[in-house]
Design a protein around this motif. Structure first.
Motif, PDB file in Angstrom:
ATOM      1  N   VAL A  31       0.833  -1.205   0.000  1.00 58.13           N
ATOM      2  CA  VAL A  31       0.000   0.000   0.000  1.00 58.13           C
ATOM      3  C   VAL A  31       0.865   1.251   0.000  1.00 58.13           C
ATOM      4  O   VAL A  31       0.629   2.193  -0.767  1.00 58.13           O
ATOM      5  N   VAL A  32       1.882   1.294   0.863  1.00 58.25           N
ATOM      6  CA  VAL A  32       2.734   2.495   0.946  1.00 58.25           C
ATOM      7  C   VAL A  32       3.442   2.742  -0.380  1.00 58.25           C
ATOM      8  O   VAL A  32       3.482   3.880  -0.881  1.00 58.25           O
ATOM      9  N   GLU A  33       4.002   1.692  -1.008  1.00 59.11           N
ATOM     10  CA  GLU A  33       4.712   1.875  -2.271  1.00 59.11           C
ATOM     11  C   GLU A  33       3.757   2.260  -3.378  1.00 59.11           C
ATOM     12  O   GLU A  33       4.059   3.134  -4.198  1.00 59.11           O
ATOM     13  N   TYR A  78      -3.834   5.443 -14.113  1.00 65.11           N
ATOM     14  CA  TYR A  78      -5.071   6.187 -13.932  1.00 65.11           C
ATOM     15  C   TYR A  78      -4.924   7.354 -12.960  1.00 65.11           C
ATOM     16  O   TYR A  78      -5.888   8.061 -12.691  1.00 65.11           O
ATOM     17  N   ARG A  79      -3.711   7.593 -12.394  1.00 71.96           N
ATOM     18  CA  ARG A  79      -3.514   8.717 -11.480  1.00 71.96           C
ATOM     19  C   ARG A  79      -2.031   8.976 -11.281  1.00 71.96           C
ATOM     20  O   ARG A  79      -1.210   8.090 -11.459  1.00 71.96           O
ATOM     21  N   PRO A  80      -1.671  10.211 -10.898  1.00 68.71           N
ATOM     22  CA  PRO A  80      -0.279  10.488 -10.555  1.00 68.71           C
ATOM     23  C   PRO A  80       0.036   9.998  -9.139  1.00 68.71           C
ATOM     24  O   PRO A  80      -0.853   9.554  -8.417  1.00 68.71           O
ATOM     25  N   SER A  81       1.291  10.087  -8.738  1.00 67.26           N
ATOM     26  CA  SER A  81       1.699   9.659  -7.408  1.00 67.26           C
ATOM     27  C   SER A  81       0.971  10.484  -6.341  1.00 67.26           C
ATOM     28  O   SER A  81       0.841  11.706  -6.462  1.00 67.26           O
ATOM     29  N   LEU A  82       0.494   9.808  -5.291  1.00 66.62           N
ATOM     30  CA  LEU A  82      -0.175  10.486  -4.178  1.00 66.62           C
ATOM     31  C   LEU A  82       0.819  10.932  -3.116  1.00 66.62           C
ATOM     32  O   LEU A  82       0.445  11.668  -2.200  1.00 66.62           O
ATOM     33  N   GLY A  83       2.037  10.455  -3.199  1.00 62.62           N
ATOM     34  CA  GLY A  83       3.062  10.865  -2.268  1.00 62.62           C
ATOM     35  C   GLY A  83       3.215   9.939  -1.079  1.00 62.62           C
ATOM     36  O   GLY A  83       2.285   9.215  -0.705  1.00 62.62           O
ATOM     37  N   LEU A  84       4.405   9.957  -0.471  1.00 65.35           N
ATOM     38  CA  LEU A  84       4.704   9.077   0.651  1.00 65.35           C
ATOM     39  C   LEU A  84       3.829   9.397   1.855  1.00 65.35           C
ATOM     40  O   LEU A  84       3.360   8.504   2.553  1.00 65.35           O
ATOM     41  N   GLU A  85       3.562  10.689   2.115  1.00 68.81           N
ATOM     42  CA  GLU A  85       2.756  11.061   3.273  1.00 68.81           C
ATOM     43  C   GLU A  85       1.358  10.469   3.193  1.00 68.81           C
ATOM     44  O   GLU A  85       0.784  10.039   4.196  1.00 68.81           O
ATOM     45  N   GLN A  86       0.784  10.451   1.964  1.00 62.33           N
ATOM     46  CA  GLN A  86      -0.551   9.857   1.788  1.00 62.33           C
ATOM     47  C   GLN A  86      -0.505   8.367   2.100  1.00 62.33           C
ATOM     48  O   GLN A  86      -1.406   7.816   2.739  1.00 62.33           O
ATOM     49  N   GLY A  87       0.553   7.681   1.633  1.00 60.37           N
ATOM     50  CA  GLY A  87       0.678   6.249   1.889  1.00 60.37           C
ATOM     51  C   GLY A  87       0.801   5.959   3.378  1.00 60.37           C
ATOM     52  O   GLY A  87       0.147   5.055   3.909  1.00 60.37           O
ATOM     53  N   LEU A  88       1.649   6.735   4.095  1.00 57.70           N
ATOM     54  CA  LEU A  88       1.806   6.532   5.527  1.00 57.70           C
ATOM     55  C   LEU A  88       0.527   6.890   6.275  1.00 57.70           C
ATOM     56  O   LEU A  88       0.169   6.254   7.271  1.00 57.70           O
ATOM     57  N   GLY A  89      -0.182   7.914   5.776  1.00 56.12           N
ATOM     58  CA  GLY A  89      -1.457   8.279   6.384  1.00 56.12           C
ATOM     59  C   GLY A  89      -2.498   7.183   6.236  1.00 56.12           C
ATOM     60  O   GLY A  89      -3.306   6.942   7.137  1.00 56.12           O
ATOM     61  N   GLU A  90      -2.473   6.485   5.083  1.00 54.89           N
ATOM     62  CA  GLU A  90      -3.433   5.404   4.833  1.00 54.89           C
ATOM     63  C   GLU A  90      -3.238   4.266   5.839  1.00 54.89           C
ATOM     64  O   GLU A  90      -4.204   3.771   6.434  1.00 54.89           O
ATOM     65  N   ILE A  91      -1.996   3.825   6.047  1.00 55.03           N
ATOM     66  CA  ILE A  91      -1.783   2.708   6.980  1.00 55.03           C
ATOM     67  C   ILE A  91      -2.013   3.149   8.421  1.00 55.03           C
ATOM     68  O   ILE A  91      -2.418   2.341   9.262  1.00 55.03           O
ATOM     69  N   GLY A 143      -7.489  -2.637   9.189  1.00 51.66           N
ATOM     70  CA  GLY A 143      -7.093  -3.324   7.975  1.00 51.66           C
ATOM     71  C   GLY A 143      -5.671  -3.865   8.056  1.00 51.66           C
ATOM     72  O   GLY A 143      -5.347  -4.878   7.445  1.00 51.66           O
ATOM     73  N   PHE A 144      -4.802  -3.170   8.830  1.00 50.01           N
ATOM     74  CA  PHE A 144      -3.389  -3.525   8.861  1.00 50.01           C
ATOM     75  C   PHE A 144      -2.940  -3.872  10.281  1.00 50.01           C
ATOM     76  O   PHE A 144      -3.448  -3.323  11.272  1.00 50.01           O
ATOM     77  N   ASP A 145      -1.982  -4.774  10.374  1.00 43.92           N
ATOM     78  CA  ASP A 145      -1.435  -5.220  11.651  1.00 43.92           C
ATOM     79  C   ASP A 145      -0.748  -4.052  12.367  1.00 43.92           C
ATOM     80  O   ASP A 145       0.058  -3.325  11.780  1.00 43.92           O
TER      81      ASP A 145
END
Length: 571
Positions: free
Chosen positions: A520-522, A530-543, A550-552
């Motif tokens: 997910v983070v990568e 279908y989209r540009p990069s959302l950025g590392l902060e968005q990935g870390l925010g998601e987890i 959803g995640f351990d």
């Protein structure tokens, strides 16, 4: 009239007693017919708790229980651990009574004799105890609280329970042995190919050693012929040289071990026949010669001063030497030197040799074989790594937009696993699974993989199927890690909302939980069709948002800690 009433009352009591015995015998017959209904093979797929629950149910049917608990024996700490309790109340009551049963020796007697016993608890209730044991091994013990008095239990019930508890113990033991055997079989199968290659190399090495032995035999035969021709001359010279020591020399000469006698100035006083034979130097060539001796190599010259000390010192010294025969062949010997003292100091020293050449050659051959085995293992590991990378490249040729995705996920997954302080071998398994986690996408049409817009439901369903497709490809590959299962589960979620199976919690492999976070983070940090990069902060925010859902939690915390330190596995 009163006498007739009493007789009728006794008759009614007898009828009630017979009815109770009939019910008990019926229950005993029912249990006897079910003794063998748990097959050892099937028990390997049955949980321990379900086996013990069934055992408790049938025991209660035979002797009437208010509650009960099973304790299984743990070999690592030689103690009993609670494995099943019929209810929280029964668990609490039995654990309270357990120390008393241990202290008075009741539990020990049950385990040692493997026989049933009833005991009175501190609450006034009667308890039934029985061991779970097979011939030669105790698996555990059962403690049950009786509903009625212990005197009401029929002997046939005790006999059936002894048979049944032995059967249950056998099932538990077979289940444990099956699990161990399955694990060992997996390990052995991975080593067969390496051992086969090593065997071929050892066979070749053995042929070489056999040729060396034949050559050595021929040389010894030639030496023997030459020595036989010199026997007459050697005996004639011995009579003049040994004089008063003729008898001693004769005894030394017949020794099977080579013997060297030297004077305090290191000059050779005597050598026996065995030493002549093993070195190839005759008595004439060696007698009266001082160190260094002809069988010494240049590397032994540094030994001169120490050798002088050994010749004049009292006591016995022992050490190994590499000498050279007259024909140049190496000769390993173990030399034990003893100095004989006289009134004015050392008279002479006797050096007793033991030929250890064959042992040294065998050690050298074994070290060479071990080196070959180590090199083979390294090559095998490099080959596996190459195959894994090649398989990952297949996916990237069909999905150019995610080129490098699997490698980047692998780098992050490995960093997370190490942050969690997992064993290095398990970390390597995580890396292999990460490199191959999208292998199933080779079954997805290329136009769907590179579609620059949102996917339709049917198209997304095809994408979701890549987990199962990857599992089908990898399930028959005998990896030393659960790679196929990790690939199958890497889109599962802790709350059961993932796919393809919707499993949750600890049912998901730890490797899959690590892959889920890294994936997910990568993915959110990289560009997609279908989209540009959302950025590392968005990935870390998601987890972070779905931590524990959803995640351990542990995996998420490890990932956040890596980036919080300013580290990046992708740089």
């Amino acid at each position: 009239m009163e006498k007739q009433f009493l007789t009728l009352e006794k008759l009614q009591n007898r009828i009630i007693s017979l009815e109770e015995e009939r019910i008990a015998v019926t229950n005993a017959l029912d249990i006897a017919l079910k003794i063998n209904d748990i097959q050892p093979d099937a028990a390997a797929e049955t949980t321990v708790e379900s086996i013990l629950a069934l055992c408790y149910e049938r025991t209660g049917k035979l002797i009437g229980l208010r509650g009960g608990a099973f304790f299984l024996f743990r070999e690592e700490d030689a103690g009993f651990q609670l494995a099943f309790a019929s209810s929280p109340e029964a668990k609490k009551k039995i654990e309270k009574e357990l120390p008393a049963l241990i202290d008075d020796g009741t539990l020990a007697w049950v385990v040692q004799t493997e026989r049933a016993v009833t005991a009175r608890l501190t609450t006034g209730e009667d308890a039934f105890l029985h061991a779970l044991a097979t011939p030669g091994r105790t698996m555990g013990a059962f403690i049950g609280i009786l509903r009625d008095r212990k005197e009401d239990i029929l002997d046939i019930c005790y006999a059936l329970l002894s048979i049944y508890f032995s059967q249950v113990a056998g099932v538990l033991q077979n289940r444990e042995l099956f699990r161990v055997a399955k694990k060992e079989n997996s390990s052995l199968s991975s080593a067969v190919n390496v051992l086969r290659e090593t065997e071929e190399k050892l066979v070749s090495l053995n042929r070489t050693l056999e040729e060396m032995v034949r050559e050595r035999t021929r040389e010894l035969e030639k030496i023997n012929e030459r020595l036989l021709a010199e026997i007459a001359e050697r005996k004639r010279k011995e009579e003049a040289l040994l004089e008063s020591e003729e008898l001693s020399a004769s005894l030394l000469n017949h020794s099977p071990n080579p013997i060297l006698v030297v004077n305090p100035d290191t000059s050779v006083k005597y050598i026996n026949f065995s030493l002549e034979q093993i070195t190839g130097y005759s008595l004439v060539e060696v007698i009266n010669r001082k160190a260094p001796y002809p069988w010494w190599s240049e590397d032994d010259l540094h030994f001169m001063s120490e050798y002088y000390k050994q010749v004049t010192a009292s006591g016995t010294s022992k050490r190994e030497h590499l000498f050279r025969k007259k024909n140049g062949d190496p000769l390993w010997v173990e030399v034990s030197m003893t100095t004989i003292l006289g009134e004015n100091g050392p008279k002479y020293s006797i050096a007793n040799w033991v030929d250890i050449t064959e042992r040294k050659m065998a050690e050298s051959a074994r070290e060479h074989a071990e080196q070959l085995l180590t090199e083979t293992n390294v090559k095998l590991r490099d080959t596996v790594d190459g195959i894994v990378v090649s398989m990952a490249k297949v996916v990237e040729t069909r999905d150019p937009y995610t080129a490098g995705h699997q490698e980047r996920v692998a780098r992050l997954a490995i960093a997370i696993a190490r942050e969690m302080e997992l064993p290095e071998e398990q970390v390597r398994g995580v890396g292999v699974a990460a490199v191959l986690h999208d292998l199933g996408k080779i079954d997805v049409p290329a136009e769907i993989l590179s579609k620059p817009s949102r996917l339709k439901d049917k198209e997304y369903s095809l994408i979701q199927d890549h987990c199962n497709a990857g599992y089908q490809i990898l399930k028959n590959v005998d990896f030393p890690w659960p790679v196929a299962q990790a690939v199958l589960q890497h889109h599962e979620r802790m709350d059961g909302s993932g796919y393809p199976s919707g499993i949750s919690g600890d049912d998901i492999l730890l490797e899959s939980r690590i892959l889920a976070v890294a994936d997910v983070v990568e993915a959110m940090s990289s560009h997609r069709p279908y989209r540009p990069s959302l950025g590392l902060e968005q990935g870390l925010g998601e987890i972070t948002r779905f931590r524990g859902k959803g995640f351990d939690e542990t995996v998420v915390d490890a990932c956040l800690a890596i980036f919080a330190r300013g580290e990046s596995p992708w740089e």
